[in-house]
Scaffold this motif. Structure first.
Motif, PDB file in Angstrom:
ATOM      1  N   TRP A 276      24.399  10.081  11.611  1.00 16.98           N
ATOM      2  CA  TRP A 276      23.353   8.965  11.669  1.00 16.98           C
ATOM      3  C   TRP A 276      23.958   7.883  10.850  1.00 16.98           C
ATOM      4  O   TRP A 276      23.882   6.788  11.220  1.00 16.98           O
ATOM      5  CB  TRP A 276      21.716   9.572  11.117  1.00 16.98           C
ATOM      6  CG  TRP A 276      20.868   8.741  11.341  1.00 16.98           C
ATOM      7  CD1 TRP A 276      20.728   7.441  10.669  1.00 16.98           C
ATOM      8  CD2 TRP A 276      19.835   8.706  12.287  1.00 16.98           C
ATOM      9  NE1 TRP A 276      19.348   7.097  10.979  1.00 16.98           N
ATOM     10  CE2 TRP A 276      19.026   7.440  11.970  1.00 16.98           C
ATOM     11  CE3 TRP A 276      19.356   9.554  13.312  1.00 16.98           C
ATOM     12  CZ2 TRP A 276      17.831   7.502  12.774  1.00 16.98           C
ATOM     13  CZ3 TRP A 276      18.260   9.396  14.120  1.00 16.98           C
ATOM     14  CH2 TRP A 276      17.445   8.413  13.817  1.00 16.98           C
ATOM     15  N   TRP A 277      24.448   8.172   9.616  1.00 13.31           N
ATOM     16  CA  TRP A 277      24.755   7.127   8.785  1.00 13.31           C
ATOM     17  C   TRP A 277      25.815   6.293   9.241  1.00 13.31           C
ATOM     18  O   TRP A 277      26.200   5.144   9.099  1.00 13.31           O
ATOM     19  CB  TRP A 277      25.258   7.627   7.429  1.00 13.31           C
ATOM     20  CG  TRP A 277      25.795   6.854   6.455  1.00 13.31           C
ATOM     21  CD1 TRP A 277      25.333   5.934   5.520  1.00 13.31           C
ATOM     22  CD2 TRP A 277      27.201   6.701   6.206  1.00 13.31           C
ATOM     23  NE1 TRP A 277      26.085   5.244   4.733  1.00 13.31           N
ATOM     24  CE2 TRP A 277      27.487   5.513   5.113  1.00 13.31           C
ATOM     25  CE3 TRP A 277      28.463   7.225   6.693  1.00 13.31           C
ATOM     26  CZ2 TRP A 277      28.704   5.247   4.681  1.00 13.31           C
ATOM     27  CZ3 TRP A 277      29.754   7.014   6.173  1.00 13.31           C
ATOM     28  CH2 TRP A 277      29.570   5.991   5.160  1.00 13.31           C
ATOM     29  N   SER A 280      24.956   4.396  12.120  1.00 10.85           N
ATOM     30  CA  SER A 280      24.037   2.994  11.596  1.00 10.85           C
ATOM     31  C   SER A 280      25.004   2.044  11.371  1.00 10.85           C
ATOM     32  O   SER A 280      24.917   0.927  11.280  1.00 10.85           O
ATOM     33  CB  SER A 280      23.007   3.395  10.635  1.00 10.85           C
ATOM     34  OG  SER A 280      22.101   4.382  11.097  1.00 10.85           O
ATOM     35  N   GLU A 284      25.928  -1.807  12.470  1.00 12.26           N
ATOM     36  CA  GLU A 284      25.561  -2.998  11.922  1.00 12.26           C
ATOM     37  C   GLU A 284      27.079  -3.912  11.801  1.00 12.26           C
ATOM     38  O   GLU A 284      26.918  -5.249  11.841  1.00 12.26           O
ATOM     39  CB  GLU A 284      25.658  -2.734  10.275  1.00 12.26           C
ATOM     40  CG  GLU A 284      24.214  -3.438   9.738  1.00 12.26           C
ATOM     41  CD  GLU A 284      23.982  -2.909   8.354  1.00 12.26           C
ATOM     42  OE1 GLU A 284      24.426  -3.320   7.378  1.00 12.26           O
ATOM     43  OE2 GLU A 284      23.323  -1.783   8.175  1.00 12.26           O
ATOM     44  N   ALA A 293      18.434   3.953  14.506  1.00 20.38           N
ATOM     45  CA  ALA A 293      18.168   2.814  13.617  1.00 20.38           C
ATOM     46  C   ALA A 293      16.935   1.984  13.789  1.00 20.38           C
ATOM     47  O   ALA A 293      16.036   1.454  13.146  1.00 20.38           O
ATOM     48  CB  ALA A 293      19.292   2.214  13.069  1.00 20.38           C
ATOM     49  N   GLU A 294      16.966   1.539  15.215  1.00 24.98           N
ATOM     50  CA  GLU A 294      16.241   0.584  15.719  1.00 24.98           C
ATOM     51  C   GLU A 294      14.647   1.203  15.643  1.00 24.98           C
ATOM     52  O   GLU A 294      13.606   0.652  15.407  1.00 24.98           O
ATOM     53  CB  GLU A 294      16.367   0.203  17.116  1.00 24.98           C
ATOM     54  CG  GLU A 294      17.642  -0.738  17.082  1.00 24.98           C
ATOM     55  CD  GLU A 294      17.413  -2.098  16.543  1.00 24.98           C
ATOM     56  OE1 GLU A 294      16.251  -2.697  16.691  1.00 24.98           O
ATOM     57  OE2 GLU A 294      18.149  -2.602  15.551  1.00 24.98           O
ATOM     58  N   ARG A 297      13.017   1.020  12.269  1.00 27.90           N
ATOM     59  CA  ARG A 297      12.586  -0.034  11.864  1.00 27.90           C
ATOM     60  C   ARG A 297      11.457  -0.795  12.607  1.00 27.90           C
ATOM     61  O   ARG A 297      10.562  -1.446  11.952  1.00 27.90           O
ATOM     62  CB  ARG A 297      13.896  -1.419  11.904  1.00 27.90           C
ATOM     63  CG  ARG A 297      14.874  -1.077  10.838  1.00 27.90           C
ATOM     64  CD  ARG A 297      15.953  -2.359  10.946  1.00 27.90           C
ATOM     65  NE  ARG A 297      16.444  -2.355  12.360  1.00 27.90           N
ATOM     66  CZ  ARG A 297      17.889  -1.960  12.360  1.00 27.90           C
ATOM     67  NH1 ARG A 297      18.353  -1.159  11.297  1.00 27.90           N
ATOM     68  NH2 ARG A 297      18.425  -1.920  13.252  1.00 27.90           N
TER      69      ARG A 297
END
Length: 608
Positions: A276-277, A280, A284, A293-294, A297
């Motif tokens: 996941w990290w 993400s 970016e 990630a979306e 948010r």
């Protein structure tokens, strides 16, 4: 020593049962996953026939596949399926459920019962190890290939062509060729269980060089499982998140597993977090979209409207506690019952299996069926415990792995409805049968010879039924995707309405394209029991109004307004143009029917 079916036959049959259903990207309207489900039906028919034929050709008569003795666990699960079949037939007899929906539902229940018995018969015959190995290999292949599909959908979406790799409707989220992120997640979770068991049990085949080199086996297992977890993260599904935690709990609690296997299971949440990290950060830096990630948010409703639909379902249960709304009638009842603050999506299922059973069957029968399912799940777990004492850790680990597959899809069923899809229903039934086939009450009867021809005939019928369903579906496809030189639309609709399993789709086309109120209302008779959407509700309301049934037309219009769907804006536009009081416009002109609430109260039963 008992002989078993040839590994090559088993592996081929298992792959036919699992891989095409998971990997088919081609779709035919109106159902995006119909071909996947037909492949699962025929594939499991081939799997059952291969098992029956292979075991019957064994030289050891005691190993031949036969109808298993019915112990308490099997009896509970078969009773639950029987009650569901009876409820479906009753809904057809008393509620007007279309014969096409009834036939397809009864076919699914019968297929599940057959595959359940095949799983139990396999364990009763002592052939569970090679058969489960073949199934695990097929699941692992399907999972790894589906991860590759998901990676393309997220990392290089322009490569998705719709023929080999399905297009995804959710930007930055993998859905695989099953076309739903949560479905991809459940498949990958099963693949993880399969990979752990294969590594734990000695590789893909007993006695193979791969099985002897434990030092090389576990790094390969780690690589495969890390790849599958990467696929789970690509889907950004809550099902995957919860499932990874459940697998870690399995690793923490099951002391019969080796230390390596437990370490792999316990490391899965860490691998998930690392993937996941990494994704993400990639999103970016590269400017691409990672759907996980979306979601964090932008998604304010963590339940994706499930809390709303569950609240509405409880309201329906309070209104219809004893007999429920009828099998297959949830969407009709929910859509036509006033819920001013309803979720705006068109739900055809409660997204929770116990609630679905209770709202459609009523509290007594719904809770009864749920209790039978829970009892069968508990009996399956107890069977794995008894096996550990009686037969040793190796067999117990196999059965616990099968039980974990059932548990994972059961947990998924609390948030979705995967068991309404053949490619989840049938593998789950088989794994459940494997566990229930060793219930201690089966031992006394295991030596009695039982005929196996019924399982072979049933499997061949299932394989043929899957092929027939494709043939039966093609006239409906012609309605929505006509070829050059196709007949006129009314003729194509008439041909589709003769379909055994899919006539309700043709009824929908008739209801939404007919130019006369009588034609619309005739099509609505079948279409309303499948899924009420904006287009169908508008056509139905207009047809009722034009035929003079203004009050019922107003009720449907008011229910449609509650969905607040943009596609109905033009339908309600005349209501927004109503003049204010004191306007010079002629105030005596009647308002359109959709602008006025009905003068009487209706229930959904008034629209059957």
């Amino acid at each position: 020593m008992r002989t078993t079916p040839a590994h090559g036959l088993l592996w081929l049959a298992a792959c036919v049962a699992v891989v095409p259903a998971a990997l088919l990207a081609v779709s035919l309207p109106p159902s995006a996953t119909f071909l996947n489900q037909a492949a699962a039906l025929s594939g499991w028919g081939v799997m059952g026939a291969a098992l029956a034929l292979g075991l019957h050709h064994s030289t050891d008569a005691s190993a031949r596949l036969a109808l298993p003795p019915i112990n308490r666990g099997l009896a509970a699960l078969l009773a639950a399926l029987g009650l569901l079949a009876a409820a479906c037939a009753g809904s057809w007899a008393w509620n007007g459920l279309p014969s096409s929906i009834t036939a397809s539902n009864l076919g699914f229940v019968a297929a599940a019962a057959l595959v359940l018995l095949l799983g139990a018969a396999t364990t009763a015959a002592g052939a569970e190890r090679p058969v489960f190995r073949a199934l695990c290999v097929a699941l692992l292949v399907a999972g790894l290939l589906s991860t590759a599909v998901g990676a393309v959908q997220v990392l290089a979406p322009e490569w998705a062509d719709g023929h080999w790799i399905a297009l995804t409707a959710l930007e930055g989220r993998a859905s695989g060729n099953l076309r739903q992120p949560n479905h991809l997640s459940s498949l990958l979770l099963w693949s993880l269980v399969a990979g752990v068991w294969l590594a734990e049990s000695g590789g893909v085949a007993d006695g193979a060089p791969f099985a002897r080199r434990a030092r090389s086996r576990w790094p390969l297992a780690l690589l495969a499982l890390a790849t599958l977890i990467f696929g789970l993260v690509l889907s950004a599904s809550r099902t995957g998140m919860v499932g990874v935690l459940v697998l870690a709990v399995w690793g923490a609690l099951d002391r019969s597993l080796s230390r390596r296997a437990r370490a792999l299971l316990l490391a899965m949440p860490l691998l998930y977090a690392a993937c996941w990290w990494g994704l993400s950060g990639w999103a970016e830096v590269s400017g691409h979209v990672f759907g996980g990630a979306e979601r964090l948010r932008s998604e304010s409703d963590i339940s994706s409207s499930r809390f709303g639909i569950w609240s509405n379902t409880l309201g329906l249960i309070v209104q219809h506690p004893w007999a429920g709304v009828g099998w297959g009638e949830f969407n009709l009842a929910w859509s036509l019952t006033p819920f001013p603050h309803r979720p705006v999506a068109f739900f055809d299922h409660t997204h929770n299996l116990p609630l679905q059973l209770v709202v459609e069957l009523g509290v007594p029968l719904g809770l009864g069926v749920t209790a039978l399912l829970v009892a069968a799940l508990w009996r399956a777990w107890r069977a794995t415990q008894l096996t550990a004492v009686r037969d040793g850790a190796a067999r117990a680990t196999l059965l616990r792995s099968a039980w974990m597959m059932v548990l994972l899809v059961a947990l998924h069923s609390l948030l979705e409805y995967p068991l309404w899809y053949a490619y989840f229903l049938l593998p789950a039934a088989f794994a459940w049968g494997l566990c229930l086939g060793v219930d201690r009450q089966a031992d006394a009867a295991a030596a009695r010879a039982r005929p196996g021809w019924a399982l072979l005939c049933g499997s061949l019928l299932l394989a043929a039924g899957g092929l027939f369903s494709v043939i039966d579906y093609l006239p409906v496809v012609a309605i929505f995707e006509p070829r050059d030189g196709a007949a006129a639309l009314p003729e194509r609709i008439a041909a589709g309405q003769r379909s055994v399993f899919f006539a309700h789709h043709a009824d929908y086309a008739a209801a939404t394209t007919s130019t006369t109120p009588a034609g619309v209302l005739q099509g609505v008779q079948g279409a309303r029991h499948f899924l009420l959407d904006t287009r169908l509700m508008m056509s139905w309301a207009r047809a009722l109004a034009e035929s003079g049934d203004i009050e019922r037309a107003r009720h449907i219009a008011q229910r449609l307004r509650e969905f607040r769907n943009p596609a109905s804006a033009s339908f309600f536009e005349p209501c927004d143009a109503v003049p204010d009081a004191g306007s010079p416009t002629d105030a005596t002109e009647p308002l359109p029917f959709q602008c006025t609430p009905p003068a009487r109260v209706f229930g959904y039963e008034d629209f059957r």
